[in-house]
Design a protein around this motif. Structure first.
Motif, short mmCIF file in Angstrom:
data_model
loop_
_atom_site.label_atom_id
_atom_site.label_comp_id
_atom_site.label_asym_id
_atom_site.label_seq_id
_atom_site.Cartn_x
_atom_site.Cartn_y
_atom_site.Cartn_z
N GLU A 1 4.04 13.25 4.22
CA GLU A 1 4.96 12.67 3.55
C GLU A 1 4.38 11.20 3.30
N ASN A 2 4.07 10.63 4.32
CA ASN A 2 3.48 9.29 4.43
C ASN A 2 2.34 9.12 3.32
N VAL A 3 1.56 9.94 3.26
CA VAL A 3 0.34 10.08 2.27
C VAL A 3 1.03 10.07 0.63
N HIS A 4 1.98 11.04 0.51
CA HIS A 4 2.56 11.20 -0.56
C HIS A 4 3.26 9.83 -1.09
N TYR A 5 4.05 9.11 -0.34
CA TYR A 5 4.78 8.01 -0.68
C TYR A 5 3.60 7.00 -1.01
N HIS A 6 2.28 6.97 -0.38
CA HIS A 6 1.64 5.68 -0.73
C HIS A 6 0.67 6.14 -2.16
N LEU A 7 0.57 7.55 -2.28
CA LEU A 7 0.03 7.82 -3.43
C LEU A 7 1.03 7.46 -4.68
N ASP A 8 2.20 7.68 -4.22
CA ASP A 8 3.18 7.18 -5.29
C ASP A 8 3.26 5.74 -5.82
N VAL A 9 2.94 4.94 -4.58
CA VAL A 9 3.06 3.63 -4.73
C VAL A 9 1.67 3.05 -5.50
N ILE A 10 0.61 3.77 -5.35
CA ILE A 10 -0.57 3.61 -5.91
C ILE A 10 -0.24 4.07 -7.60
N ASP A 11 0.17 5.20 -7.88
CA ASP A 11 0.42 5.48 -8.97
C ASP A 11 1.23 4.74 -9.99
N CYS A 12 2.40 3.96 -9.26
CA CYS A 12 3.03 3.14 -9.88
C CYS A 12 2.51 1.72 -10.26
N ARG A 13 1.84 1.58 -9.24
CA ARG A 13 0.85 0.33 -9.46
C ARG A 13 -0.09 0.07 -10.67
N ILE A 14 -0.60 1.41 -10.76
CA ILE A 14 -1.61 1.58 -11.88
C ILE A 14 -0.66 1.78 -13.31
N ARG A 15 0.29 2.46 -13.09
CA ARG A 15 1.18 2.34 -14.60
C ARG A 15 1.44 1.00 -14.95
N LYS A 16 2.08 0.38 -13.87
CA LYS A 16 2.48 -1.12 -14.25
C LYS A 16 1.36 -1.89 -14.98
N HIS A 17 0.27 -1.73 -14.21
CA HIS A 17 -0.88 -2.55 -14.57
C HIS A 17 -1.10 -2.32 -15.93
N LYS A 18 -1.21 -1.01 -16.43
CA LYS A 18 -1.68 -0.54 -17.64
C LYS A 18 -0.67 -1.07 -18.70
N ASN A 19 0.52 -1.16 -18.38
CA ASN A 19 1.42 -1.82 -19.45
C ASN A 19 1.33 -3.19 -19.74
N LYS A 20 0.74 -4.10 -18.84
CA LYS A 20 0.64 -5.30 -18.89
C LYS A 20 -0.41 -5.79 -20.27
N TRP A 21 0.16 -6.94 -20.71
CA TRP A 21 -0.69 -7.51 -21.97
C TRP A 21 -2.28 -7.70 -21.55
N PHE A 22 -3.16 -7.16 -22.03
CA PHE A 22 -4.54 -7.49 -21.79
C PHE A 22 -4.83 -6.93 -20.55
N SER A 23 -4.33 -5.79 -20.01
CA SER A 23 -4.62 -5.04 -18.84
C SER A 23 -6.07 -4.71 -18.69
N SER A 24 -6.81 -4.39 -19.83
CA SER A 24 -8.32 -4.15 -19.71
C SER A 24 -8.91 -5.34 -19.28
N TYR A 25 -8.36 -6.61 -19.23
CA TYR A 25 -9.23 -7.75 -18.94
C TYR A 25 -8.63 -8.29 -17.67
N ARG A 26 -7.65 -7.55 -17.21
CA ARG A 26 -7.04 -8.12 -15.56
C ARG A 26 -7.68 -7.09 -14.86
N SER A 27 -7.68 -7.41 -13.39
CA SER A 27 -8.17 -6.59 -12.48
C SER A 27 -7.07 -6.21 -11.67
N LEU A 28 -6.93 -4.77 -11.04
CA LEU A 28 -5.76 -4.40 -10.30
C LEU A 28 -6.37 -4.38 -8.90
N ASN A 29 -5.88 -4.95 -8.11
CA ASN A 29 -6.01 -5.02 -6.55
C ASN A 29 -5.09 -4.18 -5.92
N ILE A 30 -5.60 -2.81 -5.68
CA ILE A 30 -4.98 -2.14 -4.88
C ILE A 30 -5.66 -1.49 -3.37
#
Length: 181
Positions: A85-114
């Motif tokens: 369950e803990n692994v699942h929770y943290h995988l969800d956090v990573i998934d959300c962070r990636i989704r949010k990052h992709k929705n940012k302006w110029f996301s391809s020029y920004r780095s995602l630190n996870i």
């Protein structure tokens, strides 16, 4: 391979009682979602940790021990389930962070630190390994104390015994023939 984990916590009859066992489908779904984002670093880390393989082993083991009746086994499964369950929770956090990052302006020029989240997944993966090993050891002890052997093992032992008996019969026959000559 991709079934449902948190979609519904499956109640599985085990060891004479009901134990909540989270099926792995939610974890599979989350991993699949993470892979769909095409983040090479995250994919590499998840594959390196072999989370999917571990979950498959857990699923298989739970099915094989369904008739095991022990409070200790139940507790070991509960601990393993909590780790998953803990692994699942943290995988969800990573998934959300990636989704949010992709929705940012110029996301391809920004780095995602996870890195912090990936380190936590790695730490939790060790916890899953530890709890899986604990479950396996508890089952071994339970089986040896209760002198339980699986039907599959008994079947193999019977075949080996049968084969050995035939071989001994043939050897005795040859020896008797040699003694007569």
């Amino acid at each position: 391979m991709y079934m449902a984990l948190f979609a519904a916590k499956t109640v599985m009859s085990l060891a004479g009682g009901q134990i909540l066992k989270n099926t792995s489908t939610s974890i599979y779904d989350t991993i699949r979602s993470i892979y769909s984002h095409k983040n090479v670093d995250v994919e590499r880390k998840l594959k390196e940790l072999e989370i999917e393989n571990k979950i498959q082993v857990v699923e298989s083991l739970i099915i094989e021990i369904k008739d095991c009746r022990s409070k200790t086994v139940e507790k070991a499964i509960e601990n393993l389930n909590n780790s998953l369950e803990n692994v699942h929770y943290h995988l969800d956090v990573i998934d959300c962070r990636i989704r949010k990052h992709k929705n940012k302006w110029f996301s391809s020029y920004r780095s995602l630190n996870i890195d912090k989240e990936l380190d936590e997944i790695e730490r939790l993966s060790v916890s899953v390994d530890s709890n899986l090993n604990l479950l396996q050891n508890v089952i071994i002890i339970f089986n040896s104390v209760n002198n339980i052997t699986s039907p599959h093992v008994l079947e193999k032992l019977e075949k080996i015994t049968e084969s050995n008996t035939k071989n001994l019969y043939e050897i005795n026959k040859i020896l008797l023939k040699n003694d007569e000559n």
